[in-house]
Design a protein around this motif. Structure first.
Motif, PDB file in Angstrom:
ATOM      1  N   ARG A   1     -13.294 -11.346  -2.669  1.00  0.00           N
ATOM      2  CA  ARG A   1     -12.223 -11.436  -3.671  1.00  0.00           C
ATOM      3  C   ARG A   1     -12.752 -12.066  -4.966  1.00  0.00           C
ATOM      4  NH1 ARG A   1      -7.912  -9.461  -1.539  1.00  0.00           N
ATOM      5  NH2 ARG A   1      -6.959  -9.595  -3.588  1.00  0.00           N
TER       6      ARG A   1
ATOM      7  N   ASP B   1      -1.944  -8.069   4.236  1.00  0.00           N
ATOM      8  CA  ASP B   1      -1.844  -8.326   2.788  1.00  0.00           C
ATOM      9  C   ASP B   1      -0.906  -9.516   2.492  1.00  0.00           C
ATOM     10  OD1 ASP B   1      -3.496  -6.173   2.251  1.00  0.00           O
ATOM     11  OD2 ASP B   1      -1.898  -4.833   1.577  1.00  0.00           O
TER      12      ASP B   1
ATOM     13  N   ARG C   1     -11.089   7.046   0.135  1.00  0.00           N
ATOM     14  CA  ARG C   1      -9.666   7.269   0.445  1.00  0.00           C
ATOM     15  C   ARG C   1      -9.441   7.679   1.890  1.00  0.00           C
ATOM     16  NH1 ARG C   1      -7.950   4.943  -4.157  1.00  0.00           N
ATOM     17  NH2 ARG C   1      -9.403   5.562  -5.770  1.00  0.00           N
TER      18      ARG C   1
ATOM     19  N   SER D   1      -7.651  -1.392  -8.704  1.00  0.00           N
ATOM     20  CA  SER D   1      -8.445  -2.474  -8.100  1.00  0.00           C
ATOM     21  C   SER D   1      -8.680  -2.235  -6.613  1.00  0.00           C
ATOM     22  CB  SER D   1      -7.781  -3.834  -8.329  1.00  0.00           C
ATOM     23  OG  SER D   1      -6.580  -3.926  -7.606  1.00  0.00           O
ATOM     24  N   GLY D   2      -7.760  -1.512  -5.942  1.00  0.00           N
ATOM     25  CA  GLY D   2      -7.942  -1.216  -4.514  1.00  0.00           C
ATOM     26  C   GLY D   2      -9.210  -0.408  -4.276  1.00  0.00           C
TER      27      GLY D   2
ATOM     28  N   GLY E   1      -2.722  -3.274  -7.986  1.00  0.00           N
ATOM     29  CA  GLY E   1      -3.337  -3.945  -6.846  1.00  0.00           C
ATOM     30  C   GLY E   1      -2.326  -4.759  -6.074  1.00  0.00           C
ATOM     31  N   ARG E   2      -2.787  -5.918  -5.551  1.00  0.00           N
ATOM     32  CA  ARG E   2      -1.903  -6.785  -4.765  1.00  0.00           C
ATOM     33  C   ARG E   2      -1.688  -8.144  -5.436  1.00  0.00           C
ATOM     34  NH1 ARG E   2      -2.809  -2.689  -2.762  1.00  0.00           N
ATOM     35  NH2 ARG E   2      -2.634  -1.985  -0.617  1.00  0.00           N
ATOM     36  N   ASP E   3      -2.695  -8.566  -6.194  1.00  0.00           N
ATOM     37  CA  ASP E   3      -2.670  -9.929  -6.740  1.00  0.00           C
ATOM     38  C   ASP E   3      -2.984  -9.931  -8.229  1.00  0.00           C
ATOM     39  OD1 ASP E   3      -5.303  -9.106  -6.536  1.00  0.00           O
ATOM     40  OD2 ASP E   3      -6.068 -11.099  -6.045  1.00  0.00           O
ATOM     41  N   ILE E   4      -2.724  -8.810  -8.885  1.00  0.00           N
ATOM     42  CA  ILE E   4      -3.116  -8.711 -10.299  1.00  0.00           C
ATOM     43  C   ILE E   4      -2.240  -9.642 -11.151  1.00  0.00           C
ATOM     44  CG2 ILE E   4      -3.587  -7.126 -12.227  1.00  0.00           C
ATOM     45  CD1 ILE E   4      -5.193  -6.646  -9.550  1.00  0.00           C
TER      46      ILE E   4
ATOM     47  N   ARG F   1      -1.524  -3.117   7.528  1.00  0.00           N
ATOM     48  CA  ARG F   1      -2.062  -3.578   6.239  1.00  0.00           C
ATOM     49  C   ARG F   1      -1.059  -4.472   5.506  1.00  0.00           C
ATOM     50  NH1 ARG F   1      -4.588   0.295   2.302  1.00  0.00           N
ATOM     51  NH2 ARG F   1      -3.381   2.011   3.125  1.00  0.00           N
TER      52      ARG F   1
ATOM     53  N   SER G   1       0.844  -1.199   0.000  1.00  0.00           N
ATOM     54  CA  SER G   1       0.000   0.000   0.000  1.00  0.00           C
ATOM     55  C   SER G   1       0.881   1.251   0.000  1.00  0.00           C
ATOM     56  CB  SER G   1      -0.939  -0.002   1.208  1.00  0.00           C
ATOM     57  OG  SER G   1      -0.199  -0.004   2.387  1.00  0.00           O
TER      58      SER G   1
ATOM     59  N   VAL H   1     -10.352  -1.781   5.530  1.00  0.00           N
ATOM     60  CA  VAL H   1     -10.400  -2.475   4.236  1.00  0.00           C
ATOM     61  C   VAL H   1      -9.729  -3.859   4.258  1.00  0.00           C
ATOM     62  CG1 VAL H   1      -8.379  -1.255   3.267  1.00  0.00           C
ATOM     63  CG2 VAL H   1     -10.093  -2.158   1.727  1.00  0.00           C
ATOM     64  N   SER H   2      -8.653  -4.023   5.029  1.00  0.00           N
ATOM     65  CA  SER H   2      -7.945  -5.312   4.967  1.00  0.00           C
ATOM     66  C   SER H   2      -8.808  -6.505   5.385  1.00  0.00           C
ATOM     67  CB  SER H   2      -6.666  -5.270   5.798  1.00  0.00           C
ATOM     68  OG  SER H   2      -5.741  -4.429   5.178  1.00  0.00           O
TER      69      SER H   2
ATOM     70  N   ALA I   1     -10.985  -7.237   2.491  1.00  0.00           N
ATOM     71  CA  ALA I   1     -10.260  -7.769   1.329  1.00  0.00           C
ATOM     72  C   ALA I   1      -9.759  -9.196   1.555  1.00  0.00           C
ATOM     73  CB  ALA I   1      -9.087  -6.842   0.978  1.00  0.00           C
TER      74      ALA I   1
ATOM     75  N   LYS J   1       2.384   2.908  -6.657  1.00  0.00           N
ATOM     76  CA  LYS J   1       2.043   2.133  -7.848  1.00  0.00           C
ATOM     77  C   LYS J   1       0.876   2.725  -8.625  1.00  0.00           C
ATOM     78  CE  LYS J   1      -0.530  -1.316  -5.200  1.00  0.00           C
ATOM     79  NZ  LYS J   1      -0.710  -0.399  -4.069  1.00  0.00           N
TER      80      LYS J   1
HETATM   81  O1   DC Z   1      -4.161  -0.108  -3.030  1.00  0.00           O
HETATM   82  P1   DC Z   1      -5.087   0.296  -1.902  1.00  0.00           P
HETATM   83  O2   DC Z   1      -4.365   0.690  -0.634  1.00  0.00           O
HETATM   84  O3   DC Z   1      -6.099   1.307  -2.301  1.00  0.00           O
HETATM   85  O4   DC Z   1      -5.905  -1.052  -1.542  1.00  0.00           O
HETATM   86  C1   DC Z   1      -6.868  -1.068  -0.531  1.00  0.00           C
HETATM   87  C2   DC Z   1      -6.906  -2.440   0.125  1.00  0.00           C
HETATM   88  O5   DC Z   1      -7.426  -3.402  -0.769  1.00  0.00           O
HETATM   89  C3   DC Z   1      -5.583  -2.957   0.619  1.00  0.00           C
HETATM   90  O6   DC Z   1      -5.581  -3.034   2.046  1.00  0.00           O
HETATM   91  C4   DC Z   1      -5.431  -4.339   0.048  1.00  0.00           C
HETATM   92  C5   DC Z   1      -6.665  -4.580  -0.751  1.00  0.00           C
HETATM   93  N1   DC Z   1      -6.399  -4.999  -2.128  1.00  0.00           N
HETATM   94  C6   DC Z   1      -6.310  -6.333  -2.383  1.00  0.00           C
HETATM   95  O7   DC Z   1      -6.375  -7.129  -1.445  1.00  0.00           O
HETATM   96  N2   DC Z   1      -6.145  -6.781  -3.653  1.00  0.00           N
HETATM   97  C7   DC Z   1      -6.049  -5.912  -4.666  1.00  0.00           C
HETATM   98  N3   DC Z   1      -5.903  -6.380  -5.914  1.00  0.00           N
HETATM   99  C8   DC Z   1      -6.117  -4.522  -4.418  1.00  0.00           C
HETATM  100  C9   DC Z   1      -6.283  -4.098  -3.137  1.00  0.00           C
END
Ligand code: DC
Length: 230
Positions: free
Chosen positions: A114, A189, A96, A34-35, A134-137, A185, A12, A104-105, A108, A16
């Protein structure tokens, strides 16, 4: 030139989204954050009493409403980034806030959330020509993405960046609270069972502290053209 998918993953506040937005604009692709989708679901849960006072989530209630939730991006002005709309309401600013970031975590982490959001993201990818962050794209949403970047930066550097962003938006924030939120977070994550944050084997690592934004964009464009023009 091929139409490709660019996946940008990272911690986070690693910068990115700025990077993804810049690249998308430079090559005429659509940027998808995606977040923002996870944040919109979280906002919905908060507004509808599905986040309990101890921070836990009423998972059953959230899962019941999930299929009917309107989660969509709308471009309000040509050339500008899209805003996140929740059931027809522009929630771009509200998602935001530090409150949404704080909740959010756990949202998510939920497999149902998901799965639902991943399906929407894959729909966006069907035509290609997107830059999604994102995190898992690169690992789960688009494991076959032609270009994958993993962005790295220290928690302190990221907290400083996020703190400045929130101050600029006029939010009352405390640096230590922002840093604590980022560390918490990161932990969730990286350690969650479902699609944890990790670098895809074929992702290129970018250490974000070592380049100026201009250098970064040039570097991304060189990578992009080496793949899309091949
Ligand atoms: O990028 P961000 O901080 O706006 O994302 C918000 C939350 O969403 C973050 O805590 C992790 C989750 N997230 C996720 O699990 N998978 C993604 N592809 C994007 C975000």
């Amino acid at each position: 030139m091929k139409d490709i998918i660019v996946a940008i993953d990272g911690y986070s506040s690693s910068g990115k989204s700025t990077m993804a937005r810049q690249l998308a604009r430079a090559v005429g692709y659509t940027y998808i954050d995606s977040g923002a989708m996870y944040r919109a679901v979280t906002l919905y849960a908060m507004r509808n009493g599905m986040v309990r006072s101890d921070g836990s989530i009423d998972v059953e209630a959230l899962e019941r409403v999930l299929p009917g939730l309107g989660i969509e991006f709308r471009v309000l002005k040509p050339g500008e980034s899209a805003h996140m709309f929740l059931n027809g309401e522009d929630v771009e600013r509200e998602i935001r806030s530090l409150e949404v970031s704080a909740h959010v975590s756990p949202v998510a982490k939920l497999p149902q959330v998901r799965n639902a959001l991943t399906a929407i993201m894959r729909g966006y990818g069907r035509v290609g020509r997107i830059v999604m962050d994102g995190r898992d794209i690169g690992t789960t949403v688009f494991p076959d993405a032609e270009m994958k970047i993993f962005v790295n930066a220290s928690a302190q550097e990221r907290a400083r960046r996020r703190y400045r962003e929130l101050l600029d938006k006029g939010e009352q924030v405390d640096y230590d609270a922002v840093l604590a939120n980022i560390i918490e977070r990161d932990d969730i994550d990286v350690n969650r069972a479902e699609s944890p944050l990790r670098k895809a084997d074929d992702a290129i690592m970018l250490d974000n502290g070592s380049m100026t934004p201009d250098e970064q964009l040039r570097w991304l464009l060189a990578k992009f053209h080496s793949i899309a023009d091949a």
